[in-house]
Design an enzyme around this catalytic site. Sequence first.
Site, PDB file in Angstrom:
ATOM      1  N   ASP A   1      43.732  38.289  37.520  1.00 20.75           N
ATOM      2  CA  ASP A   1      43.465  37.711  38.833  1.00 20.75           C
ATOM      3  C   ASP A   1      44.166  38.632  39.824  1.00 20.75           C
ATOM      4  O   ASP A   1      45.242  39.154  39.535  1.00 20.75           O
ATOM      5  CB  ASP A   1      43.971  36.274  38.949  1.00 20.75           C
TER       6      ASP A   1
ATOM      7  N   HIS B   1      32.738  46.216  38.130  1.00 21.84           N
ATOM      8  CA  HIS B   1      33.688  47.225  38.637  1.00 21.84           C
ATOM      9  C   HIS B   1      35.030  47.128  37.911  1.00 21.84           C
ATOM     10  O   HIS B   1      35.606  48.128  37.504  1.00 21.84           O
ATOM     11  CB  HIS B   1      33.929  47.021  40.136  1.00 21.84           C
TER      12      HIS B   1
ATOM     13  N   HIS C   1      46.901  48.678  41.379  1.00 24.07           N
ATOM     14  CA  HIS C   1      47.624  47.476  40.938  1.00 24.07           C
ATOM     15  C   HIS C   1      47.222  47.091  39.513  1.00 24.07           C
ATOM     16  O   HIS C   1      48.061  46.737  38.695  1.00 24.07           O
ATOM     17  CB  HIS C   1      47.349  46.329  41.919  1.00 24.07           C
ATOM     18  N   ARG C   2      45.898  47.185  39.204  1.00 19.35           N
ATOM     19  CA  ARG C   2      45.442  46.813  37.857  1.00 19.35           C
ATOM     20  C   ARG C   2      46.011  47.770  36.831  1.00 19.35           C
ATOM     21  O   ARG C   2      46.437  47.386  35.754  1.00 19.35           O
ATOM     22  CB  ARG C   2      43.916  46.817  37.796  1.00 19.35           C
TER      23      ARG C   2
ATOM     24  N   GLY D   1      35.074  45.380  46.834  1.00 19.62           N
ATOM     25  CA  GLY D   1      35.964  44.497  47.599  1.00 19.62           C
ATOM     26  C   GLY D   1      36.506  45.161  48.850  1.00 19.62           C
ATOM     27  O   GLY D   1      35.758  45.689  49.677  1.00 19.62           O
ATOM     28  N   TYR D   2      37.836  45.133  48.991  1.00 17.46           N
ATOM     29  CA  TYR D   2      38.499  45.635  50.198  1.00 17.46           C
ATOM     30  C   TYR D   2      38.823  47.133  50.122  1.00 17.46           C
ATOM     31  O   TYR D   2      39.546  47.644  50.976  1.00 17.46           O
ATOM     32  CB  TYR D   2      39.789  44.845  50.441  1.00 17.46           C
ATOM     33  N   ASP D   3      38.314  47.830  49.130  1.00 16.39           N
ATOM     34  CA  ASP D   3      38.629  49.259  48.968  1.00 16.39           C
ATOM     35  C   ASP D   3      38.419  50.079  50.245  1.00 16.39           C
ATOM     36  O   ASP D   3      39.245  50.948  50.549  1.00 16.39           O
ATOM     37  CB  ASP D   3      37.798  49.870  47.825  1.00 16.39           C
TER      38      ASP D   3
HETATM   39  P1  IMP Z   1      39.278  37.754  41.361  1.00 21.13           P
HETATM   40  O1  IMP Z   1      38.042  38.263  40.711  1.00 21.13           O
HETATM   41  O2  IMP Z   1      39.367  36.277  41.467  1.00 21.13           O
HETATM   42  O3  IMP Z   1      40.512  38.386  40.782  1.00 21.13           O
HETATM   43  O4  IMP Z   1      39.137  38.210  42.879  1.00 21.13           O
HETATM   44  C1  IMP Z   1      39.881  39.231  43.381  1.00 21.13           C
HETATM   45  C2  IMP Z   1      39.312  39.679  44.707  1.00 21.13           C
HETATM   46  O5  IMP Z   1      40.322  40.486  45.316  1.00 21.13           O
HETATM   47  C3  IMP Z   1      38.097  40.597  44.552  1.00 21.13           C
HETATM   48  O6  IMP Z   1      36.894  39.891  44.629  1.00 21.13           O
HETATM   49  C4  IMP Z   1      38.280  41.547  45.725  1.00 21.13           C
HETATM   50  O7  IMP Z   1      37.807  40.946  46.907  1.00 21.13           O
HETATM   51  C5  IMP Z   1      39.793  41.662  45.818  1.00 21.13           C
HETATM   52  N1  IMP Z   1      40.273  42.798  44.993  1.00 21.13           N
HETATM   53  C6  IMP Z   1      40.984  42.747  43.840  1.00 21.13           C
HETATM   54  N2  IMP Z   1      41.217  43.974  43.358  1.00 21.13           N
HETATM   55  C7  IMP Z   1      40.621  44.830  44.220  1.00 21.13           C
HETATM   56  C8  IMP Z   1      40.499  46.247  44.239  1.00 21.13           C
HETATM   57  O8  IMP Z   1      40.944  46.992  43.363  1.00 21.13           O
HETATM   58  N3  IMP Z   1      39.828  46.753  45.289  1.00 21.13           N
HETATM   59  C9  IMP Z   1      39.298  45.978  46.282  1.00 21.13           C
HETATM   60  N4  IMP Z   1      39.360  44.663  46.294  1.00 21.13           N
HETATM   61  C10 IMP Z   1      40.023  44.072  45.261  1.00 21.13           C
END
Ligand code: IMP
Length: 194
Positions: A69, A12, A177-178, A150-152
């Site tokens: 991250d 994703h 945010h990204r 994720g939390y979308d």
């Molecule tokens: P990372 O892969 O260690 O950066 O984990 C970030 C976690 O934050 C993800 O697995 C999601 O649970 C949550 N997260 C980060 N960005 C998003 C987003 O754009 N939508 C929904 N959840 C997000």
Amino acid sequence: MKSICFATNNAHKLEEVRAILAGRFELLSLNDLNFTTEIPEPYETIEENALAKAQFVFSRLQMPVIADDSGLEIEVLDGKPGVHSAHYAGTRDAQANIDLVLKQMKDHQNRQARFKSVIAYIDGEGKQQSFEGTVEGNITKVVRGADGFGYDPIFMPKGYDRTFAELSATEKNTISHRKRALENWVHCLNSPQV
Ligand code: IMP
């Protein structure tokens, strides 16, 4: 076109970042580069983990790398799940994470939250920089929408009446945010160096 490793195997995120960068770079995932070593995320902040991921991959591949991250910070939960967003409920199960957040928020009227992303960049010579992006919003009381990850389904960005999971990928990528962290990075790449 310049090749850059994006230190992720999250399909994703890869899709989002490829769409946002829209052909400016050849973005190679860890899978594309046959990089199978698990990357440690040992720190208690999003900033430190982003940089650690980029350093870990750069030290092995010696090519330009970006690492992201990210996490969800909820005001009444003192910024949780934050850096622990991916396995907040114990495993990498998005539905379990959502259920836990909704349970913890059950009696709270203040639903304010924000997503935060830090992009760490290491160029071909090993120079390191980090860029942050955030998007403010509210946690919904129920799950809404089926897209995204994720939390979308429980995050409604400020000024919208739909969750991230109800927005099209293009709409989400305009305000996420990204997107904001990547924009800061690209802006820096375009600026004349002093
Ligand atoms: P990372 O892969 O260690 O950066 O984990 C970030 C976690 O934050 C993800 O697995 C999601 O649970 C949550 N997260 C980060 N960005 C998003 C987003 O754009 N939508 C929904 N959840 C997000």
